[in-house]
Design a protein around this motif. Structure first.
Motif, PDB file in Angstrom:
ATOM      1  N   VAL A   2       0.846  -1.189   0.000  1.00 43.70           N
ATOM      2  CA  VAL A   2       0.000   0.000   0.000  1.00 43.70           C
ATOM      3  C   VAL A   2       0.880   1.235   0.000  1.00 43.70           C
ATOM      4  O   VAL A   2       1.562   1.529   0.980  1.00 43.70           O
ATOM      5  CB  VAL A   2      -0.942   0.024   1.226  1.00 43.70           C
ATOM      6  CG1 VAL A   2      -1.845   1.245   1.184  1.00 43.70           C
ATOM      7  CG2 VAL A   2      -1.772  -1.249   1.284  1.00 43.70           C
ATOM      8  N   TYR A  21      -1.727  -8.057  -3.799  1.00 37.43           N
ATOM      9  CA  TYR A  21      -2.468  -6.816  -4.027  1.00 37.43           C
ATOM     10  C   TYR A  21      -1.532  -5.633  -3.863  1.00 37.43           C
ATOM     11  O   TYR A  21      -0.686  -5.613  -2.961  1.00 37.43           O
ATOM     12  CB  TYR A  21      -3.627  -6.699  -3.026  1.00 37.43           C
ATOM     13  CG  TYR A  21      -4.466  -5.453  -3.187  1.00 37.43           C
ATOM     14  CD1 TYR A  21      -5.423  -5.346  -4.198  1.00 37.43           C
ATOM     15  CD2 TYR A  21      -4.309  -4.366  -2.326  1.00 37.43           C
ATOM     16  CE1 TYR A  21      -6.202  -4.213  -4.357  1.00 37.43           C
ATOM     17  CE2 TYR A  21      -5.083  -3.225  -2.465  1.00 37.43           C
ATOM     18  CZ  TYR A  21      -6.027  -3.152  -3.481  1.00 37.43           C
ATOM     19  OH  TYR A  21      -6.794  -2.023  -3.633  1.00 37.43           O
ATOM     20  N   ILE A  90      -3.551  -1.310  11.853  1.00 41.52           N
ATOM     21  CA  ILE A  90      -3.427  -1.205  10.404  1.00 41.52           C
ATOM     22  C   ILE A  90      -3.452  -2.565   9.710  1.00 41.52           C
ATOM     23  O   ILE A  90      -4.082  -2.735   8.665  1.00 41.52           O
ATOM     24  CB  ILE A  90      -2.151  -0.402  10.031  1.00 41.52           C
ATOM     25  CG1 ILE A  90      -2.115  -0.135   8.529  1.00 41.52           C
ATOM     26  CG2 ILE A  90      -0.900  -1.108  10.517  1.00 41.52           C
ATOM     27  CD1 ILE A  90      -1.024   0.839   8.140  1.00 41.52           C
ATOM     28  N   ASP A  93      -7.002  -4.069  10.103  1.00 36.95           N
ATOM     29  CA  ASP A  93      -7.970  -3.315   9.302  1.00 36.95           C
ATOM     30  C   ASP A  93      -7.895  -3.697   7.828  1.00 36.95           C
ATOM     31  O   ASP A  93      -8.920  -3.741   7.132  1.00 36.95           O
ATOM     32  CB  ASP A  93      -7.731  -1.807   9.449  1.00 36.95           C
ATOM     33  CG  ASP A  93      -8.199  -1.282  10.802  1.00 36.95           C
ATOM     34  OD1 ASP A  93      -8.880  -2.039  11.527  1.00 36.95           O
ATOM     35  OD2 ASP A  93      -7.895  -0.125  11.136  1.00 36.95           O
ATOM     36  N   ARG A  94      -6.698  -3.970   7.335  1.00 35.15           N
ATOM     37  CA  ARG A  94      -6.546  -4.323   5.919  1.00 35.15           C
ATOM     38  C   ARG A  94      -7.134  -5.696   5.607  1.00 35.15           C
ATOM     39  O   ARG A  94      -7.385  -6.018   4.447  1.00 35.15           O
ATOM     40  CB  ARG A  94      -5.075  -4.268   5.521  1.00 35.15           C
ATOM     41  CG  ARG A  94      -4.552  -2.842   5.401  1.00 35.15           C
ATOM     42  CD  ARG A  94      -3.069  -2.770   5.151  1.00 35.15           C
ATOM     43  NE  ARG A  94      -2.644  -1.385   4.955  1.00 35.15           N
ATOM     44  CZ  ARG A  94      -1.378  -0.984   4.916  1.00 35.15           C
ATOM     45  NH1 ARG A  94      -0.404  -1.867   5.060  1.00 35.15           N
ATOM     46  NH2 ARG A  94      -1.086   0.290   4.732  1.00 35.15           N
ATOM     47  N   LYS A 100     -10.954  -1.882   5.951  1.00 31.71           N
ATOM     48  CA  LYS A 100      -9.846  -1.738   5.003  1.00 31.71           C
ATOM     49  C   LYS A 100      -9.929  -0.418   4.232  1.00 31.71           C
ATOM     50  O   LYS A 100      -8.940  -0.008   3.616  1.00 31.71           O
ATOM     51  CB  LYS A 100      -9.828  -2.908   4.023  1.00 31.71           C
ATOM     52  CG  LYS A 100     -11.052  -2.970   3.100  1.00 31.71           C
ATOM     53  CD  LYS A 100     -10.993  -4.186   2.200  1.00 31.71           C
ATOM     54  CE  LYS A 100     -12.223  -4.260   1.280  1.00 31.71           C
ATOM     55  NZ  LYS A 100     -12.185  -5.474   0.424  1.00 31.71           N
ATOM     56  N   ALA A 105      -5.315   2.571   6.465  1.00 34.24           N
ATOM     57  CA  ALA A 105      -5.288   1.198   5.969  1.00 34.24           C
ATOM     58  C   ALA A 105      -5.189   1.143   4.446  1.00 34.24           C
ATOM     59  O   ALA A 105      -4.478   0.292   3.885  1.00 34.24           O
ATOM     60  CB  ALA A 105      -6.532   0.445   6.443  1.00 34.24           C
ATOM     61  N   ARG A 106      -5.867   2.037   3.751  1.00 37.53           N
ATOM     62  CA  ARG A 106      -5.829   2.002   2.280  1.00 37.53           C
ATOM     63  C   ARG A 106      -4.752   2.909   1.698  1.00 37.53           C
ATOM     64  O   ARG A 106      -4.648   3.039   0.487  1.00 37.53           O
ATOM     65  CB  ARG A 106      -7.185   2.378   1.697  1.00 37.53           C
ATOM     66  CG  ARG A 106      -7.678   3.770   1.983  1.00 37.53           C
ATOM     67  CD  ARG A 106      -9.081   3.959   1.427  1.00 37.53           C
ATOM     68  NE  ARG A 106      -9.670   5.225   1.795  1.00 37.53           N
ATOM     69  CZ  ARG A 106      -9.519   6.354   1.112  1.00 37.53           C
ATOM     70  NH1 ARG A 106      -8.788   6.349   0.010  1.00 37.53           N
ATOM     71  NH2 ARG A 106     -10.096   7.471   1.510  1.00 37.53           N
TER      72      ARG A 106
END
Length: 322
Positions: A2, A21, A90, A93-94, A100, A105-106
Motif C-alpha cells: 500500500v 495486491y 493497520i 484493518d486491511r 480496510k 489502511a488504504r
C-alpha cells in the motif's frame, strides 16, 4: 503493498515473493482527514454537558464557557487517540471487510504523518483543558491512558474491554463535573457506569451475532477474544446490567434529586426514567437482531426515534423546573 516507494517495490521483486495486491498512495483529501480524526465521534462529548444541566448551572457564564472549551479539548484528545488506534490496527484493518477503507489502511494518509498529527492534537487538548481546570486535566490524562491502553492491550480481552469502555464514558461525566463546578453525585456516576457498560456490551453482542451468522464462521472472533458461543452470556449480562442502570437512575431521582430541592416539580423526571428504559430496551432489541450497525451513542444521534425521545426527555426536564 500500500503506497510503497519504488525502492521498496524493487526490494520485494528481488525476494521473488508473489504480490497479492498493490495500490498506489492516493492524495489525502479533507474528507479522509475528517474520517481519520472521527470528528463525528465528538458527539459523545455531549456527556460533559450532563452535570451542567443537572446542576442547573447553564445560566452561569463561566461554567458554560468552561464546558464549551472542555468539549473542544476532549474532542482533540479523542481524535488523537483514534489515530493511534488506526495505526496500531493497520494490519487487522486491511484484512477487515469494511475497515480496510480507513484512510491509513488504504494508504490515503501516511502512518508516520498521522502519528505526528495525533501527538499535536493530544498536546493541544491538554493545554486547552489546562486553561480551565487542573482537576479536569488530571481526569483527561486518566482518559488518555485508559483509551490508549484499551486500543493497544485490552481490546482483545473479553469483558475487561467493556468495563474499560464503561469507565471511559463515565470519565466524560466526571470531567464535566470538574468543569461546571457542580456537586458530585455518586448515584449519577454509578448510573453512568452501569448504563454505558450495558451499551458497550450491546455493541459486542451485535458483533458476536453477526460473526455467528456468517457462512463458515469459526468459533473464535479474531481480534476480540469473544466466541460466537458467547452470545447468550453477553445478552444476559447486557440486559440485566441495563435494568440495574435504570434502577440506579430511579434511586438517583428519589434519593438525590428530591432531597436537594433543585427542581420545583421533580415528579416530571420519572418520565425521563421511563424514556431511558424504553430507549435502552430498543437498543438491545436492535442489537439482538443484529441491526445495530454502529456505536449506540453515535446511532442515537442519527436515529429519528432516538432524537424524538431525547426531545421529550428535555421537555420533561423543563417541566420539572417550572
Amino acid at each position: 503493498m500500500v503506497g510503497v516507494s519504488r525502492s521498496t517495490r524493487d526490494a520485494f521483486a528481488r525476494l521473488g515473493c508473489p504480490v497479492e495486491y498493490e495500490t498506489s498512495r492516493e492524495p489525502a483529501r479533507l474528507r479522509d482527514w475528517l474520517k481519520l480524526l472521527r470528528v463525528h465521534q465528538w458527539s459523545k462529548n455531549i456527556l460533559l454537558v450532563v452535570p451542567l444541566i443537572l446542576g442547573q448551572a447553564f445560566f452561569q457564564y463561566h461554567a458554560l464557557l468552561a464546558v464549551a472549551v472542555g468539549f473542544v479539548a476532549m474532542g482533540l484528545v479523542a481524535s488523537g487517540t483514534y489515530v493511534v488506534n488506526d495505526i496500531s490496527d493497520i494490519v487487522a484493518d486491511r484484512l477487515h471487510q469494511t475497515k480496510k477503507m480507513r484512510p491509513i489502511a488504504r494508504g490515503a494518509i501516511d502512518a508516520g504523518q498521522a502519528f505526528c498529527v495525533a501527538l499535536v492534537l493530544i498536546l493541544a487538548g491538554f493545554v486547552i483543558m489546562g486553561t480551565k481546570s487542573l482537576p479536569a486535566t488530571g481526569w483527561l490524562l486518566a482518559y488518555l491512558v485508559g483509551t490508549l491502553s484499551y486500543s493497544l492491550f485490552f481490546k482483545s480481552l473479553p469483558m475487561i474491554d467493556v468495563f474499560i469502555l464503561g469507565g471511559l464514558y463515565t470519565l466524560r461525566v466526571v470531567i464535566g463535573i470538574c468543569l461546571a463546578g457542580t456537586q458530585l453525585s455518586h448515584w449519577l456516576l454509578m448510573f453512568c457506569f452501569f448504563f454505558f457498560f450495558a451499551l458497550s456490551m450491546a455493541k459486542r453482542h451485535v458483533e458476536i451475532t453477526k460473526a455467528a451468522a456468517r457462512p463458515g464462521a469459526g468459533v473464535e472472533i479474531k481480534g476480540r477474544g469473544y466466541r460466537t458461543t458467547d452470545a447468550p452470556l453477553t445478552l444476559a449480562m447486557g440486559v440485566s446490567t441495563n435494568l440495574v442502570a435504570v434502577l440506579i437512575l430511579s434511586l438517583y431521582v428519589a434519593s438525590d434529586i428530591y432531597p436537594r430541592l433543585l427542581y420545583k416539580d421533580p415528579q416530571w423526571l420519572w418520565g425521563t426514567v421511563i424514556l431511558v428504559m424504553m430507549w435502552s430496551s430498543r437498543i438491545w432489541l436492535l442489537s439482538h437482531r443484529g441491526e445495530l450497525d454502529d456505536d449506540p451513542v453515535s446511532f442515537a444521534i442519527r436515529d429519528r426515534l432516538s432524537l424524538l425521545m431525547g426531545l421529550v426527555t428535555c421537555l420533561f426536564f423543563v417541566l420539572s423546573m417550572r
